[in-house]
Design an enzyme around this catalytic site. Structure first.
Site, PDB file in Angstrom:
ATOM      1  N   GLY A 132       0.288 -49.730   9.700  1.00 39.94           N
ATOM      2  CA  GLY A 132      -1.020 -50.011   9.419  1.00 39.94           C
ATOM      3  C   GLY A 132      -1.717 -49.606   7.959  1.00 39.94           C
ATOM      4  O   GLY A 132      -2.927 -49.326   8.111  1.00 39.94           O
ATOM      5  N   ARG A 149       2.092 -55.800   6.982  1.00 42.33           N
ATOM      6  CA  ARG A 149       2.975 -56.845   6.960  1.00 42.33           C
ATOM      7  C   ARG A 149       2.379 -57.516   5.302  1.00 42.33           C
ATOM      8  O   ARG A 149       3.219 -58.349   4.775  1.00 42.33           O
ATOM      9  CB  ARG A 149       2.273 -57.925   7.751  1.00 42.33           C
ATOM     10  CG  ARG A 149       2.879 -57.825   9.178  1.00 42.33           C
ATOM     11  CD  ARG A 149       2.011 -58.600  10.238  1.00 42.33           C
ATOM     12  NE  ARG A 149       0.629 -58.143  10.126  1.00 42.33           N
ATOM     13  CZ  ARG A 149      -0.271 -58.745  10.965  1.00 42.33           C
ATOM     14  NH1 ARG A 149       0.044 -59.443  11.788  1.00 42.33           N
ATOM     15  NH2 ARG A 149      -1.712 -58.212  10.670  1.00 42.33           N
ATOM     16  N   ARG A 150       1.203 -56.945   4.748  1.00 41.90           N
ATOM     17  CA  ARG A 150       0.773 -57.443   3.694  1.00 41.90           C
ATOM     18  C   ARG A 150       1.633 -57.015   2.432  1.00 41.90           C
ATOM     19  O   ARG A 150       1.072 -55.685   2.029  1.00 41.90           O
ATOM     20  CB  ARG A 150      -0.747 -57.572   3.308  1.00 41.90           C
ATOM     21  CG  ARG A 150      -1.363 -58.439   4.387  1.00 41.90           C
ATOM     22  CD  ARG A 150      -2.786 -58.389   4.379  1.00 41.90           C
ATOM     23  NE  ARG A 150      -3.143 -57.239   5.255  1.00 41.90           N
ATOM     24  CZ  ARG A 150      -4.342 -56.900   5.678  1.00 41.90           C
ATOM     25  NH1 ARG A 150      -5.463 -57.591   5.320  1.00 41.90           N
ATOM     26  NH2 ARG A 150      -4.781 -55.970   6.426  1.00 41.90           N
ATOM     27  N   TYR A 209      -8.114 -56.050  25.091  1.00 45.06           N
ATOM     28  CA  TYR A 209      -8.110 -54.902  24.059  1.00 45.06           C
ATOM     29  C   TYR A 209      -8.146 -53.663  24.919  1.00 45.06           C
ATOM     30  O   TYR A 209      -7.409 -52.613  24.320  1.00 45.06           O
ATOM     31  CB  TYR A 209      -9.099 -55.169  23.018  1.00 45.06           C
ATOM     32  CG  TYR A 209      -9.077 -53.799  21.993  1.00 45.06           C
ATOM     33  CD1 TYR A 209      -8.117 -53.960  21.250  1.00 45.06           C
ATOM     34  CD2 TYR A 209     -10.156 -53.318  21.922  1.00 45.06           C
ATOM     35  CE1 TYR A 209      -8.084 -52.868  19.944  1.00 45.06           C
ATOM     36  CE2 TYR A 209     -10.116 -52.318  20.910  1.00 45.06           C
ATOM     37  CZ  TYR A 209      -9.022 -51.974  20.047  1.00 45.06           C
ATOM     38  OH  TYR A 209      -9.259 -50.819  18.976  1.00 45.06           O
ATOM     39  N   GLY A 261      -7.995 -49.845   6.236  1.00 46.13           N
ATOM     40  CA  GLY A 261      -8.948 -49.019   7.226  1.00 46.13           C
ATOM     41  C   GLY A 261      -8.189 -47.587   7.192  1.00 46.13           C
ATOM     42  O   GLY A 261      -7.886 -47.048   6.388  1.00 46.13           O
ATOM     43  N   LYS A 265      -5.401 -50.504  24.715  1.00 47.78           N
ATOM     44  CA  LYS A 265      -5.693 -49.207  24.398  1.00 47.78           C
ATOM     45  C   LYS A 265      -5.560 -48.003  25.609  1.00 47.78           C
ATOM     46  O   LYS A 265      -5.257 -47.111  25.318  1.00 47.78           O
ATOM     47  CB  LYS A 265      -6.977 -49.001  23.820  1.00 47.78           C
ATOM     48  CG  LYS A 265      -6.902 -49.706  22.355  1.00 47.78           C
ATOM     49  CD  LYS A 265      -6.039 -49.221  21.391  1.00 47.78           C
ATOM     50  CE  LYS A 265      -6.010 -49.532  19.755  1.00 47.78           C
ATOM     51  NZ  LYS A 265      -5.099 -48.961  18.801  1.00 47.78           N
ATOM     52  N   VAL A 296     -15.294 -47.831  13.775  1.00 45.78           N
ATOM     53  CA  VAL A 296     -15.031 -47.348  12.589  1.00 45.78           C
ATOM     54  C   VAL A 296     -15.278 -48.677  11.718  1.00 45.78           C
ATOM     55  O   VAL A 296     -14.707 -49.601  11.992  1.00 45.78           O
ATOM     56  CB  VAL A 296     -13.577 -46.847  12.385  1.00 45.78           C
ATOM     57  CG1 VAL A 296     -13.318 -46.119  11.177  1.00 45.78           C
ATOM     58  CG2 VAL A 296     -13.347 -45.888  13.609  1.00 45.78           C
ATOM     59  N   SER A 336      -8.189 -45.655  21.352  1.00 45.21           N
ATOM     60  CA  SER A 336      -9.753 -45.951  21.003  1.00 45.21           C
ATOM     61  C   SER A 336     -10.491 -45.595  22.192  1.00 45.21           C
ATOM     62  O   SER A 336      -9.955 -45.268  23.335  1.00 45.21           O
ATOM     63  CB  SER A 336      -9.663 -47.394  20.873  1.00 45.21           C
ATOM     64  OG  SER A 336     -11.061 -47.998  20.949  1.00 45.21           O
ATOM     65  N   ASN A 370      -0.635 -46.196  13.867  1.00 47.13           N
ATOM     66  CA  ASN A 370      -1.984 -46.722  13.797  1.00 47.13           C
ATOM     67  C   ASN A 370      -2.149 -48.457  13.725  1.00 47.13           C
ATOM     68  O   ASN A 370      -3.067 -48.744  14.076  1.00 47.13           O
ATOM     69  CB  ASN A 370      -2.528 -46.213  12.350  1.00 47.13           C
ATOM     70  CG  ASN A 370      -3.623 -46.766  11.967  1.00 47.13           C
ATOM     71  OD1 ASN A 370      -4.630 -46.809  12.186  1.00 47.13           O
ATOM     72  ND2 ASN A 370      -3.418 -47.650  10.727  1.00 47.13           N
TER      73      ASN A 370
HETATM   74  P1  NDP Z   1      -7.857 -52.533  10.043  1.00 43.24           P
HETATM   75  O1  NDP Z   1      -7.933 -54.099  10.476  1.00 43.24           O
HETATM   76  O2  NDP Z   1      -8.646 -52.412   8.766  1.00 43.24           O
HETATM   77  O3  NDP Z   1      -6.257 -52.219  10.016  1.00 43.24           O
HETATM   78  C1  NDP Z   1      -5.350 -52.667  10.748  1.00 43.24           C
HETATM   79  C2  NDP Z   1      -3.856 -52.280  10.095  1.00 43.24           C
HETATM   80  O4  NDP Z   1      -2.969 -52.597  11.144  1.00 43.24           O
HETATM   81  C3  NDP Z   1      -3.656 -53.196   8.895  1.00 43.24           C
HETATM   82  O5  NDP Z   1      -2.898 -52.085   7.979  1.00 43.24           O
HETATM   83  C4  NDP Z   1      -2.851 -54.065   9.277  1.00 43.24           C
HETATM   84  O6  NDP Z   1      -1.849 -54.408   8.157  1.00 43.24           O
HETATM   85  C5  NDP Z   1      -2.062 -53.500  10.538  1.00 43.24           C
HETATM   86  N1  NDP Z   1      -1.376 -54.529  11.429  1.00 43.24           N
HETATM   87  C6  NDP Z   1      -2.233 -55.132  12.278  1.00 43.24           C
HETATM   88  N2  NDP Z   1      -1.054 -56.122  13.098  1.00 43.24           N
HETATM   89  C7  NDP Z   1      -0.112 -55.442  12.387  1.00 43.24           C
HETATM   90  C8  NDP Z   1       1.303 -56.042  12.972  1.00 43.24           C
HETATM   91  N3  NDP Z   1       1.359 -57.158  13.647  1.00 43.24           N
HETATM   92  N4  NDP Z   1       2.344 -55.499  12.251  1.00 43.24           N
HETATM   93  C9  NDP Z   1       2.228 -54.440  11.312  1.00 43.24           C
HETATM   94  N5  NDP Z   1       0.902 -54.050  11.000  1.00 43.24           N
HETATM   95  C10 NDP Z   1      -0.339 -54.493  11.769  1.00 43.24           C
HETATM   96  O7  NDP Z   1      -8.153 -51.740  11.453  1.00 43.24           O
HETATM   97  P2  NDP Z   1      -8.392 -50.161  11.702  1.00 43.24           P
HETATM   98  O8  NDP Z   1      -7.985 -49.291  10.519  1.00 43.24           O
HETATM   99  O9  NDP Z   1      -9.809 -50.272  12.264  1.00 43.24           O
HETATM  100  O10 NDP Z   1      -7.430 -49.942  12.942  1.00 43.24           O
HETATM  101  C11 NDP Z   1      -6.446 -49.181  12.906  1.00 43.24           C
HETATM  102  C12 NDP Z   1      -6.195 -48.701  14.243  1.00 43.24           C
HETATM  103  O11 NDP Z   1      -7.503 -47.965  14.812  1.00 43.24           O
HETATM  104  C13 NDP Z   1      -5.991 -49.864  15.280  1.00 43.24           C
HETATM  105  O12 NDP Z   1      -5.069 -49.435  16.286  1.00 43.24           O
HETATM  106  C14 NDP Z   1      -7.256 -49.971  16.170  1.00 43.24           C
HETATM  107  O13 NDP Z   1      -7.366 -50.680  17.409  1.00 43.24           O
HETATM  108  C15 NDP Z   1      -7.861 -48.600  15.978  1.00 43.24           C
HETATM  109  N6  NDP Z   1      -9.411 -48.361  16.134  1.00 43.24           N
HETATM  110  C16 NDP Z   1     -10.069 -48.911  15.198  1.00 43.24           C
HETATM  111  C17 NDP Z   1     -11.685 -48.749  15.369  1.00 43.24           C
HETATM  112  C18 NDP Z   1     -12.578 -49.433  14.691  1.00 43.24           C
HETATM  113  O14 NDP Z   1     -13.896 -49.316  15.082  1.00 43.24           O
HETATM  114  N7  NDP Z   1     -12.110 -49.972  13.555  1.00 43.24           N
HETATM  115  C19 NDP Z   1     -12.003 -47.881  16.806  1.00 43.24           C
HETATM  116  C20 NDP Z   1     -10.710 -47.512  17.621  1.00 43.24           C
HETATM  117  C21 NDP Z   1      -9.504 -47.630  17.342  1.00 43.24           C
HETATM  118  P3  NDP Z   1      -1.240 -56.011   7.893  1.00 43.24           P
HETATM  119  O15 NDP Z   1      -2.410 -56.671   8.315  1.00 43.24           O
HETATM  120  O16 NDP Z   1      -0.961 -55.783   6.460  1.00 43.24           O
HETATM  121  O17 NDP Z   1      -0.139 -55.847   8.703  1.00 43.24           O
HETATM  122  C1  8X3 Z   2     -12.468 -50.335  18.264  1.00 46.04           C
HETATM  123  C2  8X3 Z   2     -13.589 -49.961  18.956  1.00 46.04           C
HETATM  124  O1  8X3 Z   2     -15.557 -50.018  20.597  1.00 46.04           O
HETATM  125  O2  8X3 Z   2     -14.526 -52.161  19.102  1.00 46.04           O
HETATM  126  O3  8X3 Z   2     -11.519 -49.880  19.178  1.00 46.04           O
HETATM  127  O4  8X3 Z   2     -13.620 -51.077  20.770  1.00 46.04           O
HETATM  128  S1  8X3 Z   2     -14.327 -50.913  19.986  1.00 46.04           S
END
Ligand code: NDP
Ligand code: 8X3
Length: 249
Positions: free
Chosen positions: A8, A33-34, A150, A12, A154, A183, A137, A84
């Site tokens: 990931g 993936r991108r 979701y 983010g 987690k 976040v 999370s 991640n």
């Molecule tokens: P983003 O959407 O900004 O980033 C998600 C990342 O995951 C991207 O780089 C995406 O890359 C990758 N991803 C998603 N699906 C796939 C897949 N099938 N295969 C490979 N890569 C994948 O979100 P965040 O940075 O916020 O999320 C990162 C982590 O943090 C996640 O696990 C999320 O659950 C967790 N989290 C986020 C919170 C928030 O509030 N934002 C709070 C708590 C936890 P690509 O699309 O290029 O594949």
């Molecule tokens: C991401 C935070 O509150 O949307 O894991 O579940 S929340």
């Protein structure tokens, strides 16, 4: 020089972690993936450190194995795995939930983390050394209405994090989890399927955590002396006191 494998990394928290690691001279295996985003980031960060990229979907077992097998010789040894990659897909009651969304969350957030870990752990065992950071999370600590699947994914990450630490203890491998609250990333764009206006409202009226805040904490965790293993960190924005209590203006 340490090598980190970040899933990931295209957005983010993963991207911010890659950027901070690069500044701190950690070699990078950037995954996502991108492809274009991977290439752009690799181009930028290779000015600071050695970088390679792997384009694959974590939920596709064959892709995961083939991608990791294809790593160049000088990137075969992995010191740090940041599990991640993940997202929420949808926000609705169980009775109204979309089964494709459920599949996506369980396949990516849980099975994807397992597939990647299963492929990398043997390398760490062979070295009797390694560090796995699982991004959980607060949704894995506390359920909230409409969060159901979701949250379940987690909670599973939380359980796997604890299990990995037990199973890998005899192999000198460190295992940690970081559990963020809100976040501001592309997370809500994905959850609301590209409805960016709705996504923006999630972070309005308070100062949300930024991806860089979590990257900073990840870097702190991985740079402790090897005998120190921070098990579990829950990180909220100051305005947030629980999954459902948010002090908005
Ligand atoms: P983003 O959407 O900004 O980033 C998600 C990342 O995951 C991207 O780089 C995406 O890359 C990758 N991803 C998603 N699906 C796939 C897949 N099938 N295969 C490979 N890569 C994948 O979100 P965040 O940075 O916020 O999320 C990162 C982590 O943090 C996640 O696990 C999320 O659950 C967790 N989290 C986020 C919170 C928030 O509030 N934002 C709070 C708590 C936890 P690509 O699309 O290029 O594949
Ligand atoms: C991401 C935070 O509150 O949307 O894991 O579940 S929340």
């Amino acid at each position: 020089m340490k090598t980190a494998f970040i899933t990931g990394a295209t957005s983010g928290i993963g991207k911010a972690t890659a950027e901070l690691f690069a500044v701190n001279n950690i070699r990078l295996i950037l995954c996502g993936r991108r492809k274009e985003r991977l290439q752009e980031l690799a181009e930028e960060l290779s000015k600071l450190t050695q970088v390679t990229t792997l384009q694959f979907d974590v939920s596709k077992r064959d892709e995961v194995q083939a991608a990791i097998k294809s790593l160049p010789e000088n990137f075969q040894e992995i010191d740090i795995l940041i599990n991640n990659a993940g997202n929420a897909h949808g926000l609705s009651t169980i009775q109204d939930g979309d089964i494709d969304d459920w599949d996506a969350m369980l396949d990516i957030n849980v099975k994807g983390l397992l597939y990647v870990s299963k492929t990398i752990i043997p390398k760490m065992i062979a070295n009797n050394n390694g560090f796995i950071i699982n991004i959980g999370s607060i949704a894995g600590k506390e359920v909230y209405k409409n969060g159901n699947v979701y949250c379940a994914s987690k909670f599973a990450v939380n359980a796997l994090n604890k299990s990995m630490r037990l199973d890998l203890n005899e192999h000198n491998i460190r295992v940690s989890a970081i559990h963020p609250g809100l976040v501001e990333t592309e997370f809500s764009d994905v959850r609301f399927k590209g409805d960016t206006e709705r996504a923006k409202t999630v972070y309005q009226g308070f100062k949300a955590l930024q991806a860089e805040d979590i990257a900073d904490i990840i870097h702190f965790v991985v740079t402790r002396p090897y005998h120190v293993n921070i098990e579990d960190l829950v990180v909220y924005p100051t305005a947030q006191a629980s999954a459902t209590m948010l002090n908005k203006n």
